[in-house]
Design an enzyme around this catalytic site. Structure first.
Site, PDB file in Angstrom:
ATOM      1  N   GLY A   8       0.826  -1.199   0.000  1.00 59.12           N
ATOM      2  CA  GLY A   8       0.000   0.000   0.000  1.00 59.12           C
ATOM      3  C   GLY A   8       0.861   1.250   0.000  1.00 59.12           C
ATOM      4  CG  HIS A   9      -0.708   4.569  -1.894  1.00 62.04           C
ATOM      5  ND1 HIS A   9      -1.769   3.732  -2.160  1.00 62.04           N
ATOM      6  CD2 HIS A   9      -0.330   5.108  -3.076  1.00 62.04           C
ATOM      7  CE1 HIS A   9      -2.029   3.775  -3.466  1.00 62.04           C
ATOM      8  NE2 HIS A   9      -1.168   4.606  -4.040  1.00 62.04           N
ATOM      9  N   GLY A  10       2.566   4.849   1.082  1.00 63.21           N
ATOM     10  CA  GLY A  10       3.261   5.288   2.290  1.00 63.21           C
ATOM     11  C   GLY A  10       3.795   4.094   3.055  1.00 63.21           C
TER      12      GLY A  10
END
Length: 140
Positions: A8-10
């Site tokens: 996922g992001h970050g």
């Protein structure tokens, strides 16, 4: 046993895996691949491939993604489309990750996929809804 790759992001993936392991304990055949600012989708794809290879013992892989249509989801999907027994789940949250990691030994990738979607839907509620049910169970 199914291998699990969370992405996922970050720092979504490493944060989620850390939280899940705090609750259910350390997990084998499970890797977290973050997608922080500054890395390319090609780098993400390479890291996801490496994680899948490290986690797959022949039973298959489930890639748990944060957001439908995001770069982690799209890269995971590209991998899954080329493999047998690979599934991609989007909208992953702690409810899905914790419950499904505990059940993965007994499930095929397709069974995991179907159960995860039900788990996710069942896990989204509110205190009001929980207290308003006929079988009012306040033993949270």
């Amino acid at each position: 046993m199914l291998g699990i790759v969370i992405t996922g992001h970050g720092k979504f993936a490493t944060g989620l895996l850390s939280a899940v392991e705090q609750v259910i304990g350390s997990q084998t055949q499970c890797k977290a691949i973050d997608f922080p600012e500054g890395i390319s989708t090609e780098e993400l794809a390479s890291q996801l491939e490496d994680a899948c290879n490290a986690c797959d013992n022949g039973d298959g892989i489930v890639l748990l993604c944060d957001l439908l249509g995001g770069s982690p989801f799209r890269q995971a999907s590209q991998i899954a489309l080329t493999k047998n027994n690979y599934e991609v789940i989007s909208g992953t949250n702690m409810q899905i990750a914790a419950e499904m990691l505990l059940e993965r030994e007994e499930l095929t990738a397709a069974e995991f996929r179907n159960a995860a979607v039900i788990c996710g839907k069942d896990g989204i509620t509110s205190l009001w809804h929980e207290l308003s049910t006929e079988d009012n169970n306040t033993d949270f």
